[in-house]
Design a protein around this motif. Sequence first.
Motif, PDB file in Angstrom:
ATOM      1  N   LEU A 133      -6.522   0.021  -3.937  1.00 38.86           N
ATOM      2  CA  LEU A 133      -6.417  -1.402  -3.621  1.00 38.86           C
ATOM      3  C   LEU A 133      -7.812  -2.019  -3.484  1.00 38.86           C
ATOM      4  O   LEU A 133      -8.128  -3.032  -4.120  1.00 38.86           O
ATOM      5  CB  LEU A 133      -5.600  -1.615  -2.337  1.00 38.86           C
ATOM      6  N   GLY A 134      -8.643  -1.388  -2.679  1.00 38.03           N
ATOM      7  CA  GLY A 134      -9.981  -1.929  -2.447  1.00 38.03           C
ATOM      8  C   GLY A 134     -10.892  -1.816  -3.657  1.00 38.03           C
ATOM      9  O   GLY A 134     -11.824  -2.604  -3.826  1.00 38.03           O
TER      10      GLY A 134
ATOM     11  N   CYS B   8     -12.874  -2.987   2.635  1.00 35.17           N
ATOM     12  CA  CYS B   8     -11.687  -3.561   1.984  1.00 35.17           C
ATOM     13  C   CYS B   8     -11.041  -4.579   2.912  1.00 35.17           C
ATOM     14  O   CYS B   8     -10.680  -5.685   2.498  1.00 35.17           O
ATOM     15  CB  CYS B   8     -10.708  -2.448   1.615  1.00 35.17           C
TER      16      CYS B   8
ATOM     17  N   VAL C 281       0.827  -1.211   0.000  1.00 31.42           N
ATOM     18  CA  VAL C 281       0.000   0.000   0.000  1.00 31.42           C
ATOM     19  C   VAL C 281       0.861   1.261   0.000  1.00 31.42           C
ATOM     20  O   VAL C 281       0.407   2.332  -0.413  1.00 31.42           O
ATOM     21  CB  VAL C 281      -1.001  -0.010   1.192  1.00 31.42           C
TER      22      VAL C 281
ATOM     23  N   SER D  15      -4.105  -5.264   2.401  1.00 32.53           N
ATOM     24  CA  SER D  15      -5.072  -4.229   2.773  1.00 32.53           C
ATOM     25  C   SER D  15      -4.586  -3.579   4.067  1.00 32.53           C
ATOM     26  O   SER D  15      -4.231  -4.271   5.020  1.00 32.53           O
ATOM     27  CB  SER D  15      -6.446  -4.865   2.998  1.00 32.53           C
ATOM     28  N   CYS D  16      -4.572  -2.238   4.091  1.00 31.62           N
ATOM     29  CA  CYS D  16      -4.009  -1.584   5.280  1.00 31.62           C
ATOM     30  C   CYS D  16      -4.999  -1.599   6.431  1.00 31.62           C
ATOM     31  O   CYS D  16      -4.638  -1.292   7.562  1.00 31.62           O
ATOM     32  CB  CYS D  16      -3.593  -0.152   4.942  1.00 31.62           C
ATOM     33  N   GLY D  17      -6.273  -1.904   6.138  1.00 26.46           N
ATOM     34  CA  GLY D  17      -7.255  -2.039   7.202  1.00 26.46           C
ATOM     35  C   GLY D  17      -7.974  -0.758   7.562  1.00 26.46           C
ATOM     36  O   GLY D  17      -8.824  -0.755   8.446  1.00 26.46           O
ATOM     37  N   LYS D  18      -7.656   0.335   6.843  1.00 27.68           N
ATOM     38  CA  LYS D  18      -8.309   1.603   7.185  1.00 27.68           C
ATOM     39  C   LYS D  18      -9.815   1.572   6.881  1.00 27.68           C
ATOM     40  O   LYS D  18     -10.608   2.104   7.642  1.00 27.68           O
ATOM     41  CB  LYS D  18      -7.619   2.737   6.407  1.00 27.68           C
ATOM     42  N   CYS D  19     -10.186   0.952   5.747  1.00 26.83           N
ATOM     43  CA  CYS D  19     -11.613   0.897   5.395  1.00 26.83           C
ATOM     44  C   CYS D  19     -12.141  -0.505   5.694  1.00 26.83           C
ATOM     45  O   CYS D  19     -11.586  -1.495   5.203  1.00 26.83           O
ATOM     46  CB  CYS D  19     -11.875   1.155   3.919  1.00 26.83           C
TER      47      CYS D  19
ATOM     48  N   PRO E 124      -3.302   5.305   3.506  1.00 26.93           N
ATOM     49  CA  PRO E 124      -3.589   6.333   2.503  1.00 26.93           C
ATOM     50  C   PRO E 124      -4.362   7.499   3.128  1.00 26.93           C
ATOM     51  O   PRO E 124      -5.119   7.313   4.087  1.00 26.93           O
ATOM     52  CB  PRO E 124      -4.451   5.595   1.477  1.00 26.93           C
TER      53      PRO E 124
ATOM     54  N   SER F 249     -14.297   1.970  -0.960  1.00 24.17           N
ATOM     55  CA  SER F 249     -12.890   1.907  -0.562  1.00 24.17           C
ATOM     56  C   SER F 249     -12.199   3.250  -0.780  1.00 24.17           C
ATOM     57  O   SER F 249     -12.469   3.940  -1.757  1.00 24.17           O
ATOM     58  CB  SER F 249     -12.156   0.830  -1.365  1.00 24.17           C
ATOM     59  N   ALA F 250     -11.282   3.569   0.114  1.00 22.95           N
ATOM     60  CA  ALA F 250     -10.620   4.883   0.060  1.00 22.95           C
ATOM     61  C   ALA F 250      -9.458   4.926  -0.918  1.00 22.95           C
ATOM     62  O   ALA F 250      -9.026   5.997  -1.303  1.00 22.95           O
ATOM     63  CB  ALA F 250     -10.137   5.284   1.448  1.00 22.95           C
ATOM     64  N   CYS F 251      -8.921   3.775  -1.296  1.00 20.81           N
ATOM     65  CA  CYS F 251      -7.812   3.823  -2.258  1.00 20.81           C
ATOM     66  C   CYS F 251      -7.980   2.735  -3.308  1.00 20.81           C
ATOM     67  O   CYS F 251      -8.878   1.888  -3.225  1.00 20.81           O
ATOM     68  CB  CYS F 251      -6.454   3.725  -1.556  1.00 20.81           C
TER      69      CYS F 251
HETATM   70  S1  SF4 Z   1      -9.060   0.571   0.271  1.00 25.64           S
HETATM   71 FE1  SF4 Z   1      -6.944   1.269   0.561  1.00 25.64          FE
HETATM   72  S2  SF4 Z   1      -7.122   2.616   2.361  1.00 25.64           S
HETATM   73 FE2  SF4 Z   1      -8.946   1.354   2.388  1.00 25.64          FE
HETATM   74  S3  SF4 Z   1      -8.409  -0.441   3.664  1.00 25.64           S
HETATM   75 FE3  SF4 Z   1      -8.024  -0.984   1.523  1.00 25.64          FE
HETATM   76  S4  SF4 Z   1      -5.863  -0.558   1.290  1.00 25.64           S
HETATM   77 FE4  SF4 Z   1      -6.490   0.577   3.096  1.00 25.64          FE
END
Ligand code: SF4
Length: 556
Positions: free
Chosen positions: A523-524, A478, A300, A471-475, A318, A519-521
């Motif tokens: 990846l999701g 995702c 990420v 996945s960074c786990g922020k959302c 992100p 999703s915020a970025c």
């Molecule tokens: S969509 Fe992006 S910011 Fe949101 S949890 Fe997945 S990796 Fe993290």
Amino acid sequence: MSRPTDDDLIDAWRAQPAPLLPLLHAFHDRDGFVSDAAIRAIARGLRLPLADLFGTVTFYHHLSRVPGGKRKPRVCDGPVCRMRGYTELSASLPGATPMPCAGRCDGPIPVLQEDSVLVGTSKDALTEAPSPLPPAYPGQGTECVFANIREPDRATLDGYRRTGGYVALETAQKRGAGFVLRTITKSGLAGRGGAGFPTGRKWQAVADAEGTPKTIVCNADEGEPGCFKDRALMDHDPHALVEGMAIAALATGASRGFIYLRYEYPQTIPILQQAIDDAKAAGLLEGFDLMIRRGAGAYVCGEETSLLNSLEGKHPFPRNRPPYPVTHGYEDKPTVVNNVETLCAVAPILVQGADWYQGLGLGEHAGTKVISLSGDVLRPGNYEVPIGLPLQTLIDEWAGGVPGGRTVQAATMAGLSGGFVAKDDLSVTLDEPALRAKGSFLGAGGIMVFDDSRDMVEVSRQAMHFFADESCGKCFPCRIGTQRLTERLTQGEHGAGPKGLPQWTDEVRDIGDTMKATSACGLGVAAPLITDSLLRYFPDQVERHVAATSQPEDQA
Ligand code: SF4
Ligand SMILES: Cc1cc2nc3c(=O)[nH]c(=O)nc-3n(C[C@H](O)[C@H](O)[C@H](O)COP(=O)(O)O)c2cc1C
């Protein structure tokens, strides 16, 4: 030399720009792992909250937290290495752990140990990893970023200058920022790191933005499975990147620059450092302070705002956008973030002109794209193709087709992020409009080919497992969605429920749609393209998978 103390390390970095990553690496290198005591010392030294720093350190894959951890072998378990025998190699190396795609899909399986990269397919035949030059150009058109990369000594300052290097920077200095901005904008150069944003517009926005110091960040994180082009550019043409960054600085008024290099490319660090030192010593980087920062292992962090947080020593989530990095980037100041390939295209464009670059594409398409081609093809490697080249031409004519008399079953796009194209869509041309019409995209240009013997549900499971791990786990959608999709793709682990295929399909589509919408970025948003394309092209394989995992009604 005596072992540096904690204070020595902290004093060496505390006053430097973006000190956290180098400081973590300094402790990791000294001790072979990052101890609790090291985290406490760094938190004190950089005045960071201890709990935040603990969370950040444990987020990165490659910072070991156990004594001796840095010495343990890490074996690439990317999609191509899995086809080449990852499981057997890993089992034969004591203490081995998996690492996500390490950017060497055009050769044998990479193993990272300490700061060495070895390659091979068996324990007794591991050798130092080579960095192959791009194959001799097989096409009819003209290359841009690879045009001079095969010249002898191109990686040295003398060799680079002998083959036209730093002429573009001189021209930029003579003709000024306006000339550079106009030329890059007119050329149609668009970001080569994934999102394809027009480079001239990005630079103009930073040039126009209030606030100093401004920063140029080169995104050399190259974490997308199936992508290994930026490494080839940096290893064989490092001055092209340095020159591109110096021109970007001149065009935007930036006074500092970072190359954010992925952890898995340790051999590239001295090559880049030498190029920076030589360019500095030759007076080519006046007023532009250019530094390398080594990442620590997190896909990420290739997302530009996550990368900026990582540089700033923050947890690499992100950021929410707007505001965008062009106005609020590194330390909240105007910042250009560009991919290696994008920056390497700048000098040739300035020398040969916007029209020349435009004309390199086929039909109405501008320019070229480096494709990292791997998997079931005879000659894997980095190919610089004119935008608009048919995929089938690349696979069959440029790369020698599929070995063993087999045929192409599917090819991934954008590494893994674009999902698969298959069946009739294999006749697609390599340009964004054509690929988007097929529900995919070109992105960073990684293409992995799978022949007709491959189990596409299993390939999809591995891909989704990668996204779940990264996945960074922020959302929430995702974080959980990638897990739930991985479970549904796993043979025998989770039943499809009593209703079988219709329920499985509905759930998979529902999870994917929610991820795309919330999703915020990227990846999701991109991960569900794997399941979308699996359902679109391979309903028969899905049906067999679901039948094998469905629970009978009376056991549900
Ligand atoms: S969509 Fe992006 S910011 Fe949101 S949890 Fe997945 S990796 Fe993290
Ligand atoms: C999950 C994720 C990973 C990314 N990884 C990379 C990467 O490794 N390298 C890169 O240049 N861009 C990557 N990007 C795209 C960057 O966010 C950004 O668009 C790019 O660095 C901008 O440079 P460009 O305009 O020159 O392409 C990634 C995006 C996402 C969502």
